[in-house]
Enzyme design. Structure first.
Site, PDB file in Angstrom:
ATOM      1  N   ASN A  43       0.806  -1.228   0.000  1.00  0.00           N
ATOM      2  CA  ASN A  43       0.000   0.000   0.000  1.00  0.00           C
ATOM      3  C   ASN A  43       0.838   1.276   0.000  1.00  0.00           C
ATOM      4  O   ASN A  43       0.300   2.360  -0.224  1.00  0.00           O
ATOM      5  CB  ASN A  43      -1.002  -0.012   1.163  1.00  0.00           C
ATOM      6  CG  ASN A  43      -2.091  -1.045   0.908  1.00  0.00           C
ATOM      7  OD1 ASN A  43      -2.587  -1.153  -0.218  1.00  0.00           O
ATOM      8  ND2 ASN A  43      -2.428  -1.834   1.912  1.00  0.00           N
ATOM      9  N   LYS A  85      -5.143  -7.288   6.834  1.00  0.00           N
ATOM     10  CA  LYS A  85      -5.990  -6.398   7.631  1.00  0.00           C
ATOM     11  C   LYS A  85      -7.345  -7.017   7.926  1.00  0.00           C
ATOM     12  O   LYS A  85      -7.955  -7.632   7.054  1.00  0.00           O
ATOM     13  CB  LYS A  85      -6.195  -5.080   6.874  1.00  0.00           C
ATOM     14  CG  LYS A  85      -4.899  -4.292   6.774  1.00  0.00           C
ATOM     15  CD  LYS A  85      -4.967  -3.240   5.703  1.00  0.00           C
ATOM     16  CE  LYS A  85      -3.635  -2.588   5.436  1.00  0.00           C
ATOM     17  NZ  LYS A  85      -2.540  -3.496   5.049  1.00  0.00           N
ATOM     18  N   GLU A 122      15.097   2.221  12.815  1.00  0.00           N
ATOM     19  CA  GLU A 122      14.501   3.407  12.165  1.00  0.00           C
ATOM     20  C   GLU A 122      14.477   4.590  13.126  1.00  0.00           C
ATOM     21  O   GLU A 122      14.358   5.739  12.718  1.00  0.00           O
ATOM     22  CB  GLU A 122      13.074   3.118  11.711  1.00  0.00           C
ATOM     23  CG  GLU A 122      12.994   2.273  10.462  1.00  0.00           C
ATOM     24  CD  GLU A 122      11.549   2.035  10.057  1.00  0.00           C
ATOM     25  OE1 GLU A 122      11.086   2.701   9.131  1.00  0.00           O
ATOM     26  OE2 GLU A 122      10.904   1.180  10.688  1.00  0.00           O
TER      27      GLU A 122
HETATM   28  P1  IMP Z   1       0.692  -2.385   3.697  1.00  0.00           P
HETATM   29  O1  IMP Z   1       1.288  -3.287   4.732  1.00  0.00           O
HETATM   30  O2  IMP Z   1       0.595  -2.987   2.337  1.00  0.00           O
HETATM   31  O3  IMP Z   1      -0.618  -1.792   4.143  1.00  0.00           O
HETATM   32  O4  IMP Z   1       1.743  -1.186   3.490  1.00  0.00           O
HETATM   33  C1  IMP Z   1       1.750  -0.033   4.288  1.00  0.00           C
HETATM   34  C2  IMP Z   1       2.266  -0.330   5.685  1.00  0.00           C
HETATM   35  O5  IMP Z   1       3.662  -0.702   5.630  1.00  0.00           O
HETATM   36  C3  IMP Z   1       2.252   0.881   6.612  1.00  0.00           C
HETATM   37  O6  IMP Z   1       1.011   1.043   7.238  1.00  0.00           O
HETATM   38  C4  IMP Z   1       3.332   0.534   7.630  1.00  0.00           C
HETATM   39  O7  IMP Z   1       2.832  -0.332   8.598  1.00  0.00           O
HETATM   40  C5  IMP Z   1       4.345  -0.238   6.789  1.00  0.00           C
HETATM   41  N1  IMP Z   1       5.444   0.658   6.361  1.00  0.00           N
HETATM   42  C6  IMP Z   1       5.591   1.265   5.180  1.00  0.00           C
HETATM   43  N2  IMP Z   1       6.717   2.010   5.164  1.00  0.00           N
HETATM   44  C7  IMP Z   1       7.286   1.857   6.355  1.00  0.00           C
HETATM   45  C8  IMP Z   1       8.496   2.376   6.927  1.00  0.00           C
HETATM   46  O8  IMP Z   1       9.259   3.147   6.344  1.00  0.00           O
HETATM   47  N3  IMP Z   1       8.734   1.991   8.213  1.00  0.00           N
HETATM   48  C9  IMP Z   1       7.925   1.146   8.895  1.00  0.00           C
HETATM   49  N4  IMP Z   1       6.804   0.648   8.382  1.00  0.00           N
HETATM   50  C10 IMP Z   1       6.484   0.998   7.118  1.00  0.00           C
END
Ligand code: IMP
Ligand code: ZN
Length: 363
Positions: A18, A101, A227
Site C-alpha cells: 500500500n 488487515k 529506524e
Molecule cells: P501495507 O502493509 O501494504 O498496508 O503497506 C503499508 C504499511 O507498511 C504501513 O502502514 C506501515 O505499517 C508499513 N510501512 C511502510 N513504510 C514503512 C516504513 O518506512 N517503516 C515502517 N513501516 C512501514
C-alpha cells in the site's frame, strides 16, 4: 543512461504494497470516497499531492491509505497495478510485503484480505506473473502460445513472492494469527514474515513469540530495524538472526560489528531514508561503508508511491552518489539473488537472466 537503469534486470526485496500505490489511483479512490461523503476530498488531495513528507506525515498518509483501501476490489486493483509497475521497469523478482488487515464492518478478515491480494496477482495481464511455484508457472506458460520455449517472442515475466507484515501496533495473538496465515498460504507464494509499522510503537517482546514460531516453521523473517534510536531492540533483533533487515539507520558501532559478523543482508532504501530524515544526506549514508566492506546489501524502494520513487531511480541515485558504474550496479542487482527468500528454482532462473545481461555488458 536513464533508459539503462530501467532496462537492467532488478530485484526488489523491500516494497510495501500500500506504500507502492500509484498517486493517480490514490486520488481516484479518495475522490470516490469524497463523492460518497465519507471524507472531505480537498483535505486529502493536499496530503496526496505533497512531496518531501516527514516520517510523521508518512504515517498520516498510511492512515489515509488504510481508510480508502478497505474493500477487497480495491486491494486487488492496487496489487495488480503495483506488480505491473514493477514489471514495467524490469524488476524480474519482487518480494511484495503487506499487512493482512481485519475490518469487521467491511466483512474483511486477514485471510480474505490476502485472497484479494492473490486475486490481484492473477489479474495482471500485460506480463506473466510466477507467484505460486511450479504449477502456476507451467499453467501460465501453457496459457500463452507465445511462451513456447522455442519461441523468439517470449512474454515478459516477473516472479513475485509475498511477505506478510506484522504491524508494530499488533498484539502477540494478532501477530501469531498473521504467521499462521502465512503458513496456510505457502503454496500461494508466501515465503516470509516482516515486522514493520510505526517504529516508536510496540515492544520487541510482544512480537518475538510469533517471529520465533515463523522461523521454526520454515518461514524467512525480515525486520525493520533501527529506524529510530533503540539500541537494546537493535541488539535483540540481530541476536534473533533474521534472514535480512531493513534500514539500519540508527545503528551504533557495536551493532555494525554484530551485523557484519552475522553477515545479515541489509535492504537499503535511500530515498525513503532521506525523505523521512532518518539519514541527513546520501554522502553519510551507511550504504557506502557496507558496500565497501562487501557486506550483502540490496537497493530497494520501500514505498515507491509514498516517496515518489522507483527502483530504477534508486539505482541511478546510488550510481551517481557513490560513483559506481554500470557493471558494478549490475553486480549489485544480481548479488541480491543470494538473499531472496524464494527457493532454488527461482534462484537458478534469476541467475540465467542476469548471466545473459552480463554477456552483453562484456561484449
Ligand atoms: P501495507 O502493509 O501494504 O498496508 O503497506 C503499508 C504499511 O507498511 C504501513 O502502514 C506501515 O505499517 C508499513 N510501512 C511502510 N513504510 C514503512 C516504513 O518506512 N517503516 C515502517 N513501516 C512501514
Ligand atoms: Zn519498509
Amino acid at each position: 543512461m536513464e533508459e539503462w537503469w530501467k532496462t537492467m534486470p532488478k530485484i526488489e526485496l523491500h516494497a510495501h504494497l500500500n506504500g507502492s500505490i500509484r498517486d493517480s489511483t490514490l486520488l481516484e479512490l479518495a475522490r470516490e470516497l469524497g463523492d460518497k461523503g465519507t471524507i472531505v476530498f480537498s483535505d486529502f488531495e493536499q496530503v496526496i499531492l505533497k512531496h518531501d513528507r516527514s516520517l510523521v506525515e508518512v504515517f498520516k498518509l498510511f492512515d489515509l491509505i488504510h481508510l480508502i483501501t478497505t474493500d477487497h476490489k480495491t486491494v486487488t486493483k492496487i496489487t495488480k497495478e503495483v506488480v505491473e509497475d514493477f514489471a514495467a521497469e524490469n524488476v524480474v523478482y519482487l518480494e511484495l510485503r503487506t499487512t493482512p488487515k481485519r475490518n469487521d464492518s467491511k466483512g474483511m478478515s486477514k485471510e480474505s484480505y490476502m485472497q484479494a491480494v492473490v486475486e490481484g496477482l492473477r489479474a495482471v495481464n500485460n506480463v506473466d506473473v510466477d507467484f505460486a511455484h511450479k504449477l502456476d508457472a507451467e499453467a501460465i506458460e501453457n496459457s500463452h502460445p507465445a511462451n513456447d520455449r522455442n519461441s523468439e517472442s517470449r512474454r515478459k515475466k516477473i516472479c513475485v513472492r509475498l511477505l506478510l507484515s506484522i504491524d508494530r501496533r499488533e498484539s502477540t495473538e494478532a501477530a501469531m494469527e498473521t504467521v499462521k496465515l502465512a503458513l496456510q498460504m505457502k503454496d500461494l507464494g508466501v515465503v516470509g514474515i516482516d515486522l514493520s509499522g510505526n517504529p516508536v510503537i510496540g515492544e520487541w517482546q510482544t512480537f518475538l513469540p510469533a517471529l520465533k514460531f515463523a522461523k521454526e516453521q520454515g518461514l524467512s523473517v525480515t525486520l525493520h530495524s533501527g529506524e529510530v534510536p533503540n539500541s537494546e531492540e537493535v541488539h535483540a533483533m540481530l541476536d534473533f538472526l533474521p534472514g535480512r533487515i531493513g534500514h539500519a539507520c540508527y545503528f551504533e558501532e557495536d551493532h555494525w560489528r554484530k551485523l557484519k559478523s552475522f553477515k545479515i543482508p541489509v535492504e537499503i532504501c535511500l530515498t525513503s531514508n532521506i525523505r523521512t530524515e532518518t539519514i541527513p544526506s546520501l554522502d553519510v549514508h551507511h550504504f557506502a561503508d557496507l558496500y565497501n566492506s562487501e557486506h550483502p546489501v540490496s537497493l530497494c524502494t520501500d514505498d515507491m508511491g509514498v516517496f515518489s520513487t522507483s527502483l530504477s531511480h534508486e539505482y541511478r541515485l546510488a550510481a551517481s552518489a557513490y560513483g559506481l558504474g554500470m557493471k558494478e550496479m549490475h553486480t549489485l542487482a544480481r548479488d541480491a539473488i543470494n538473499f531472496i527468500f524464494a527457493g532454488n528454482d527461482a534462484k537458478e532462473e534469476l541467475k540465467e537472466i542476469f548471466a545473459s545481461v552480463s554477456k552483453e555488458l562484456k561484449a
